[in-house]
Design a protein around this motif. Sequence first.
Motif, PDB file in Angstrom:
ATOM      1  N   UNK A  68       0.825  -1.210   0.000  1.00 48.70           N
ATOM      2  CA  UNK A  68       0.000   0.000   0.000  1.00 48.70           C
ATOM      3  C   UNK A  68       0.864   1.267   0.000  1.00 48.70           C
ATOM      4  N   UNK A  69       1.895   1.235   0.835  1.00 47.62           N
ATOM      5  CA  UNK A  69       2.639   2.456   1.125  1.00 47.62           C
ATOM      6  C   UNK A  69       3.929   2.606   0.329  1.00 47.62           C
ATOM      7  N   UNK A  70       4.347   1.528  -0.322  1.00 46.70           N
ATOM      8  CA  UNK A  70       5.598   1.590  -1.068  1.00 46.70           C
ATOM      9  C   UNK A  70       6.802   1.376  -0.165  1.00 46.70           C
ATOM     10  N   UNK A  71       7.959   1.855  -0.626  1.00 48.56           N
ATOM     11  CA  UNK A  71       9.184   1.746   0.173  1.00 48.56           C
ATOM     12  C   UNK A  71       9.243   2.926   1.134  1.00 48.56           C
ATOM     13  N   UNK A  72       9.387   2.626   2.403  1.00 51.17           N
ATOM     14  CA  UNK A  72       9.377   3.684   3.422  1.00 51.17           C
ATOM     15  C   UNK A  72      10.706   3.690   4.163  1.00 51.17           C
ATOM     16  N   UNK A  73      11.248   4.881   4.355  1.00 49.17           N
ATOM     17  CA  UNK A  73      12.538   5.037   5.027  1.00 49.17           C
ATOM     18  C   UNK A  73      12.418   4.710   6.520  1.00 49.17           C
ATOM     19  N   UNK A  74      13.469   4.101   7.073  1.00 45.99           N
ATOM     20  CA  UNK A  74      13.428   3.813   8.520  1.00 45.99           C
ATOM     21  C   UNK A  74      13.294   5.078   9.378  1.00 45.99           C
ATOM     22  N   UNK A  75      13.776   6.204   8.864  1.00 49.13           N
ATOM     23  CA  UNK A  75      13.626   7.431   9.660  1.00 49.13           C
ATOM     24  C   UNK A  75      12.152   7.823   9.777  1.00 49.13           C
ATOM     25  N   UNK A  76      11.302   7.316   8.835  1.00 51.18           N
ATOM     26  CA  UNK A  76       9.861   7.573   8.917  1.00 51.18           C
ATOM     27  C   UNK A  76       9.129   6.511   9.743  1.00 51.18           C
ATOM     28  N   UNK A  77       9.450   5.227   9.512  1.00 54.23           N
ATOM     29  CA  UNK A  77       8.632   4.200  10.169  1.00 54.23           C
ATOM     30  C   UNK A  77       9.161   3.737  11.529  1.00 54.23           C
ATOM     31  N   UNK A  78      10.454   3.887  11.793  1.00 54.47           N
ATOM     32  CA  UNK A  78      10.971   3.452  13.104  1.00 54.47           C
ATOM     33  C   UNK A  78      10.308   4.230  14.246  1.00 54.47           C
ATOM     34  N   UNK A  79      10.192   5.566  14.144  1.00 57.15           N
ATOM     35  CA  UNK A  79       9.524   6.297  15.227  1.00 57.15           C
ATOM     36  C   UNK A  79       8.067   5.841  15.453  1.00 57.15           C
ATOM     37  N   UNK A  80       7.377   5.501  14.369  1.00 60.31           N
ATOM     38  CA  UNK A  80       5.997   5.023  14.487  1.00 60.31           C
ATOM     39  C   UNK A  80       5.982   3.649  15.172  1.00 60.31           C
ATOM     40  N   UNK A  81       6.850   2.771  14.722  1.00 59.11           N
ATOM     41  CA  UNK A  81       6.945   1.431  15.316  1.00 59.11           C
ATOM     42  C   UNK A  81       7.356   1.506  16.783  1.00 59.11           C
ATOM     43  N   UNK A  82       8.166   2.499  17.072  1.00 63.22           N
ATOM     44  CA  UNK A  82       8.626   2.731  18.440  1.00 63.22           C
ATOM     45  C   UNK A  82       7.439   3.127  19.328  1.00 63.22           C
TER      46      UNK A  82
END
Length: 292
Positions: A68-82
Amino acid sequence: GAKQRGKNTYQMYVRQMSMSLHRRVEMETQLRHAVDNGEFSLVYQPRIDLRSSHCTGVEALLRWNNAELGAISPTDFIPVAEETGAIVPIGAWVLREACRQAAQWRERGLGPIRVAVNLSARQFADPRLHESILDALEDAGLPGEFLELELTESMVMRHPEQAVRWLAAIKRTGVRLSIDDFGTGYSSLAYLNRFPIDTVKIDRSFIRNVPDSHSDTQITSAVIALGHSLGLSVIAEGAETQKQIDFLRQEGCDEVQGYFYSRPIPADDVESFLGRVAESDLAPSARSSTHG
Ligand code: C2E
Ligand code: MG
Ligand code: MG
Ligand code: MG
Protein backbone atom coordinates in the motif's frame (compact mmCIF):
# COMPACT_ATOMS: atom_id res chain seq x y z
CA GLY A 1 -7.32 38.35 -3.38
CA ALA A 2 -5.36 37.82 -0.21
CA LYS A 3 -8.34 36.31 1.54
CA GLN A 4 -8.81 33.71 -1.17
CA ARG A 5 -5.11 32.94 -1.14
CA GLY A 6 -5.24 32.54 2.60
CA LYS A 7 -8.15 30.17 2.28
CA ASN A 8 -6.37 28.10 -0.38
CA THR A 9 -3.25 27.90 1.75
CA TYR A 10 -5.36 26.81 4.70
CA GLN A 11 -7.13 24.12 2.69
CA MET A 12 -3.80 22.90 1.35
CA TYR A 13 -2.48 22.77 4.88
CA VAL A 14 -5.50 20.79 6.10
CA ARG A 15 -5.17 18.42 3.16
CA GLN A 16 -1.49 17.82 3.92
CA MET A 17 -2.24 17.31 7.59
CA SER A 18 -4.92 14.73 6.92
CA MET A 19 -2.81 13.10 4.23
CA SER A 20 0.04 12.62 6.65
CA LEU A 21 -2.34 11.60 9.43
CA HIS A 22 -3.94 9.07 7.12
CA ARG A 23 -0.52 7.82 6.09
CA ARG A 24 0.52 7.52 9.69
CA VAL A 25 -2.57 5.53 10.67
CA GLU A 26 -2.06 3.34 7.62
CA MET A 27 1.56 2.85 8.62
CA GLU A 28 0.55 1.79 12.13
CA THR A 29 -1.91 -0.75 10.72
CA GLN A 30 0.48 -2.14 8.11
CA LEU A 31 3.37 -2.36 10.58
CA ARG A 32 1.43 -4.85 12.69
CA HIS A 33 1.52 -7.51 9.99
CA ALA A 34 4.70 -6.52 8.18
CA VAL A 35 6.97 -9.12 9.83
CA ASP A 36 4.55 -11.97 9.14
CA ASN A 37 4.00 -10.75 5.59
CA GLY A 38 7.73 -10.80 4.91
CA GLU A 39 7.84 -7.09 4.05
CA PHE A 40 11.15 -6.36 5.76
CA SER A 41 14.63 -6.86 4.47
CA LEU A 42 18.08 -5.88 5.62
CA VAL A 43 20.80 -4.07 3.74
CA TYR A 44 24.35 -3.92 5.03
CA GLN A 45 26.78 -1.02 5.06
CA PRO A 46 30.48 -1.94 5.26
CA ARG A 47 32.80 -0.47 7.88
CA ILE A 48 36.38 0.03 6.81
CA ASP A 49 39.46 -0.02 9.05
CA LEU A 50 41.44 3.10 8.10
CA ARG A 51 44.83 1.54 8.85
CA SER A 52 44.47 -1.79 7.08
CA SER A 53 41.74 -0.74 4.60
CA HIS A 54 40.01 -4.01 5.47
CA CYS A 55 36.31 -4.41 5.99
CA THR A 56 35.84 -5.31 9.65
CA GLY A 57 32.09 -5.59 9.64
CA VAL A 58 28.80 -4.25 8.43
CA GLU A 59 25.85 -2.42 9.95
CA ALA A 60 22.47 -4.03 9.31
CA LEU A 61 19.90 -1.43 8.21
CA LEU A 62 16.22 -2.17 7.96
CA ARG A 63 14.18 -1.66 4.77
CA TRP A 64 10.39 -1.84 4.56
CA ASN A 65 8.48 -2.38 1.35
CA ASN A 66 4.71 -2.35 1.75
CA ALA A 67 2.18 -2.97 -1.04
CA GLU A 68 0.00 0.00 0.00
CA LEU A 69 2.64 2.46 1.13
CA GLY A 70 5.60 1.59 -1.07
CA ALA A 71 9.18 1.75 0.17
CA ILE A 72 9.38 3.68 3.42
CA SER A 73 12.54 5.04 5.03
CA PRO A 74 13.43 3.81 8.52
CA THR A 75 13.63 7.43 9.66
CA ASP A 76 9.86 7.57 8.92
CA PHE A 77 8.63 4.20 10.17
CA ILE A 78 10.97 3.45 13.10
CA PRO A 79 9.52 6.30 15.23
CA VAL A 80 6.00 5.02 14.49
CA ALA A 81 6.95 1.43 15.32
CA GLU A 82 8.63 2.73 18.44
CA GLU A 83 5.47 4.50 19.61
CA THR A 84 3.12 1.60 18.95
CA GLY A 85 5.52 -1.00 20.33
CA ALA A 86 5.66 -2.81 16.97
CA ILE A 87 9.41 -2.25 17.12
CA VAL A 88 9.77 -5.08 19.66
CA PRO A 89 8.80 -7.94 17.30
CA ILE A 90 10.38 -6.09 14.35
CA GLY A 91 13.62 -5.66 16.29
CA ALA A 92 13.60 -9.35 17.21
CA TRP A 93 13.27 -10.17 13.51
CA VAL A 94 16.22 -7.87 12.70
CA LEU A 95 18.38 -9.61 15.31
CA ARG A 96 17.54 -13.07 14.00
CA GLU A 97 18.03 -12.15 10.35
CA ALA A 98 21.31 -10.30 10.95
CA CYS A 99 22.72 -13.18 13.02
CA ARG A 100 21.60 -15.73 10.44
CA GLN A 101 23.30 -13.73 7.67
CA ALA A 102 26.52 -13.22 9.66
CA ALA A 103 26.65 -16.95 10.40
CA GLN A 104 26.24 -17.68 6.70
CA TRP A 105 29.10 -15.32 5.74
CA ARG A 106 31.22 -17.00 8.37
CA GLU A 107 30.40 -20.48 7.06
CA ARG A 108 31.32 -19.34 3.56
CA GLY A 109 34.72 -18.26 4.86
CA LEU A 110 34.26 -14.57 4.21
CA GLY A 111 36.54 -13.64 7.09
CA PRO A 112 35.62 -12.32 10.50
CA ILE A 113 32.73 -10.06 9.54
CA ARG A 114 30.93 -8.63 12.52
CA VAL A 115 27.33 -7.48 12.11
CA ALA A 116 26.09 -4.39 13.97
CA VAL A 117 22.39 -4.12 14.83
CA ASN A 118 20.58 -0.96 15.92
CA LEU A 119 18.50 -1.22 19.07
CA SER A 120 15.59 1.10 19.77
CA ALA A 121 14.74 2.58 23.16
CA ARG A 122 11.59 0.50 23.46
CA GLN A 123 13.49 -2.71 22.74
CA PHE A 124 16.17 -1.72 25.22
CA ALA A 125 13.50 -1.31 27.92
CA ASP A 126 11.95 -4.69 27.12
CA PRO A 127 12.84 -7.37 29.68
CA ARG A 128 12.76 -10.03 26.94
CA LEU A 129 15.60 -8.39 24.99
CA HIS A 130 18.32 -10.45 26.65
CA GLU A 131 16.65 -13.71 25.73
CA SER A 132 15.86 -12.49 22.25
CA ILE A 133 19.58 -11.78 21.66
CA LEU A 134 20.68 -15.14 23.06
CA ASP A 135 18.04 -16.95 20.96
CA ALA A 136 19.13 -15.16 17.78
CA LEU A 137 22.79 -16.08 18.38
CA GLU A 138 22.04 -19.66 19.35
CA ASP A 139 19.62 -20.39 16.50
CA ALA A 140 22.09 -18.97 14.00
CA GLY A 141 25.04 -20.73 15.59
CA LEU A 142 26.85 -17.40 15.75
CA PRO A 143 29.44 -16.71 18.49
CA GLY A 144 28.60 -13.50 20.41
CA GLU A 145 31.79 -11.74 19.30
CA PHE A 146 30.38 -11.47 15.76
CA LEU A 147 27.44 -9.37 16.91
CA GLU A 148 27.57 -5.72 17.90
CA LEU A 149 24.67 -3.74 19.35
CA GLU A 150 24.33 -0.03 18.59
CA LEU A 151 22.78 1.99 21.40
CA THR A 152 22.27 5.71 21.78
CA GLU A 153 23.30 8.01 24.59
CA SER A 154 19.74 8.70 25.69
CA MET A 155 18.93 4.99 25.93
CA VAL A 156 21.66 4.24 28.45
CA MET A 157 21.24 7.54 30.29
CA ARG A 158 17.56 7.00 31.04
CA HIS A 159 18.17 4.32 33.70
CA PRO A 160 21.93 4.32 34.08
CA GLU A 161 22.21 1.77 36.93
CA GLN A 162 20.00 -0.73 35.15
CA ALA A 163 21.81 -0.13 31.89
CA VAL A 164 25.24 -0.74 33.43
CA ARG A 165 24.07 -4.07 34.87
CA TRP A 166 22.37 -5.26 31.70
CA LEU A 167 25.23 -4.18 29.46
CA ALA A 168 27.72 -5.97 31.70
CA ALA A 169 25.62 -9.15 31.42
CA ILE A 170 25.36 -8.96 27.65
CA LYS A 171 29.11 -8.26 27.40
CA ARG A 172 29.79 -11.62 29.06
CA THR A 173 28.32 -13.30 25.98
CA GLY A 174 31.07 -11.68 23.89
CA VAL A 175 28.69 -9.25 22.15
CA ARG A 176 30.24 -5.84 21.45
CA LEU A 177 28.58 -2.54 22.25
CA SER A 178 28.73 0.82 20.55
CA ILE A 179 27.21 4.24 21.04
CA ASP A 180 25.56 5.45 17.83
CA ASP A 181 25.09 9.05 16.66
CA PHE A 182 27.55 10.29 19.27
CA GLY A 183 27.49 14.04 19.83
CA THR A 184 23.79 14.52 19.14
CA GLY A 185 22.83 13.87 22.78
CA TYR A 186 23.86 15.84 25.79
CA SER A 187 26.09 13.48 27.72
CA SER A 188 29.84 13.37 28.00
CA LEU A 189 32.09 10.65 26.69
CA ALA A 190 33.79 10.45 30.07
CA TYR A 191 30.45 9.69 31.71
CA LEU A 192 29.48 7.23 28.98
CA ASN A 193 32.69 5.35 29.68
CA ARG A 194 31.12 4.06 32.91
CA PHE A 195 29.16 1.76 30.60
CA PRO A 196 31.06 -1.23 29.25
CA ILE A 197 31.09 0.05 25.66
CA ASP A 198 33.73 -0.76 23.05
CA THR A 199 33.10 1.78 20.34
CA VAL A 200 31.79 5.27 19.75
CA LYS A 201 30.33 6.29 16.39
CA ILE A 202 30.67 9.99 15.63
CA ASP A 203 27.42 11.27 14.14
CA ARG A 204 27.26 12.06 10.45
CA SER A 205 26.21 15.65 11.15
CA PHE A 206 29.77 16.40 12.37
CA ILE A 207 31.57 14.46 9.65
CA ARG A 208 29.56 16.20 6.90
CA ASN A 209 31.40 19.50 7.37
CA VAL A 210 34.85 18.13 8.03
CA PRO A 211 37.42 19.53 7.37
CA ASP A 212 35.80 22.80 6.20
CA SER A 213 33.96 23.73 9.37
CA HIS A 214 36.41 24.70 12.07
CA SER A 215 34.13 23.76 14.98
CA ASP A 216 33.00 20.40 13.56
CA THR A 217 36.62 19.58 12.78
CA GLN A 218 37.68 20.47 16.34
CA ILE A 219 34.85 18.39 17.81
CA THR A 220 35.70 15.40 15.63
CA SER A 221 39.37 15.54 16.59
CA ALA A 222 38.47 15.90 20.25
CA VAL A 223 36.08 12.92 20.21
CA ILE A 224 38.72 10.75 18.51
CA ALA A 225 41.40 11.75 21.03
CA LEU A 226 39.16 11.41 24.08
CA GLY A 227 37.69 8.14 22.82
CA HIS A 228 41.19 6.72 22.47
CA SER A 229 42.27 7.98 25.87
CA LEU A 230 39.27 6.12 27.33
CA GLY A 231 40.25 2.96 25.48
CA LEU A 232 37.40 3.10 22.97
CA SER A 233 37.59 2.53 19.26
CA VAL A 234 36.18 5.35 17.14
CA ILE A 235 34.11 5.10 13.98
CA ALA A 236 33.15 8.05 11.79
CA GLU A 237 29.68 7.83 10.22
CA GLY A 238 28.78 9.24 6.83
CA ALA A 239 32.17 9.90 5.23
CA GLU A 240 31.54 10.72 1.57
CA THR A 241 34.71 12.39 0.29
CA GLN A 242 38.44 11.68 -0.02
CA LYS A 243 39.13 14.86 1.97
CA GLN A 244 37.09 13.53 4.89
CA ILE A 245 38.87 10.17 4.73
CA ASP A 246 42.30 11.85 4.66
CA PHE A 247 41.43 14.01 7.64
CA LEU A 248 40.00 11.10 9.66
CA ARG A 249 43.02 8.92 8.92
CA GLN A 250 45.38 11.72 9.92
CA GLU A 251 43.50 12.13 13.22
CA GLY A 252 43.84 8.41 13.93
CA CYS A 253 40.15 7.56 13.59
CA ASP A 254 39.90 3.75 13.62
CA GLU A 255 37.11 3.06 11.15
CA VAL A 256 34.71 4.77 8.78
CA GLN A 257 31.31 3.91 7.46
CA GLY A 258 29.98 6.03 4.64
CA TYR A 259 29.02 6.41 1.01
CA PHE A 260 32.67 7.01 0.08
CA TYR A 261 33.32 3.28 0.49
CA SER A 262 29.81 1.94 0.06
CA ARG A 263 26.15 2.62 0.49
CA PRO A 264 24.14 0.01 2.36
CA ILE A 265 23.94 -2.99 0.00
CA PRO A 266 22.00 -6.27 -0.12
CA ALA A 267 23.63 -9.32 1.51
CA ASP A 268 24.56 -10.84 -1.84
CA ASP A 269 26.57 -7.77 -2.82
CA VAL A 270 28.56 -7.86 0.43
CA GLU A 271 30.47 -10.84 -0.87
CA SER A 272 31.67 -9.06 -4.01
CA PHE A 273 32.44 -5.94 -1.98
CA LEU A 274 34.68 -8.05 0.28
CA GLY A 275 36.32 -9.46 -2.83
CA ARG A 276 37.22 -5.96 -4.01
CA VAL A 277 38.51 -5.06 -0.54
CA ALA A 278 40.76 -8.13 -0.59
CA GLU A 279 42.21 -6.94 -3.90
CA SER A 280 42.78 -3.52 -2.29
CA ASP A 281 40.52 -2.09 -4.91
CA LEU A 282 38.47 0.12 -2.65
CA ALA A 283 37.35 2.40 -5.43
CA PRO A 284 34.03 3.77 -4.24
CA SER A 285 32.20 1.90 -6.98
CA ALA A 286 29.19 1.12 -4.82
CA ARG A 287 28.42 4.83 -4.63
CA SER A 288 26.06 4.76 -7.56
CA SER A 289 24.07 1.87 -6.08
CA THR A 290 20.45 2.71 -5.43
CA HIS A 291 19.86 0.69 -2.29
CA GLY A 292 20.90 3.46 0.18
P1 C2E B 1 22.01 4.99 11.90
O1 C2E B 1 21.99 3.79 12.75
O2 C2E B 1 22.83 6.12 12.36
O3 C2E B 1 22.49 4.46 10.46
C1 C2E B 1 23.26 5.20 9.59
C2 C2E B 1 22.40 5.90 8.55
O4 C2E B 1 23.20 6.81 7.82
C3 C2E B 1 21.79 4.95 7.52
O5 C2E B 1 20.53 5.48 7.11
C4 C2E B 1 22.80 5.06 6.38
O6 C2E B 1 22.27 4.70 5.12
C5 C2E B 1 23.14 6.52 6.44
N1 C2E B 1 24.45 6.80 5.87
C6 C2E B 1 25.59 6.08 6.01
N2 C2E B 1 26.61 6.65 5.36
C7 C2E B 1 26.12 7.76 4.78
C8 C2E B 1 26.72 8.80 3.96
O7 C2E B 1 27.90 8.78 3.63
N3 C2E B 1 25.90 9.81 3.57
C9 C2E B 1 24.57 9.85 3.91
N4 C2E B 1 23.85 10.88 3.46
N5 C2E B 1 24.00 8.90 4.68
C10 C2E B 1 24.76 7.88 5.11
P2 C2E B 1 19.18 4.60 7.07
O8 C2E B 1 19.49 3.21 6.60
O9 C2E B 1 18.16 5.41 6.34
O10 C2E B 1 18.79 4.49 8.59
C11 C2E B 1 18.41 5.62 9.31
C12 C2E B 1 18.27 5.32 10.78
O11 C2E B 1 17.18 4.43 11.00
C13 C2E B 1 19.48 4.61 11.38
O12 C2E B 1 20.52 5.54 11.64
C14 C2E B 1 18.86 4.02 12.63
O13 C2E B 1 18.76 4.98 13.63
C15 C2E B 1 17.46 3.65 12.14
N6 C2E B 1 17.45 2.22 11.79
C16 C2E B 1 17.76 1.59 10.64
N7 C2E B 1 17.61 0.26 10.74
C17 C2E B 1 17.18 0.04 12.01
C18 C2E B 1 16.85 -1.16 12.75
O14 C2E B 1 16.96 -2.30 12.30
N8 C2E B 1 16.41 -0.97 14.04
C19 C2E B 1 16.31 0.28 14.60
N9 C2E B 1 15.89 0.36 15.88
N10 C2E B 1 16.65 1.39 13.95
C20 C2E B 1 17.07 1.27 12.67
MG1 MG C 1 23.39 2.72 13.65
MG1 MG D 1 24.40 6.36 13.44
MG1 MG E 1 22.69 8.54 12.42
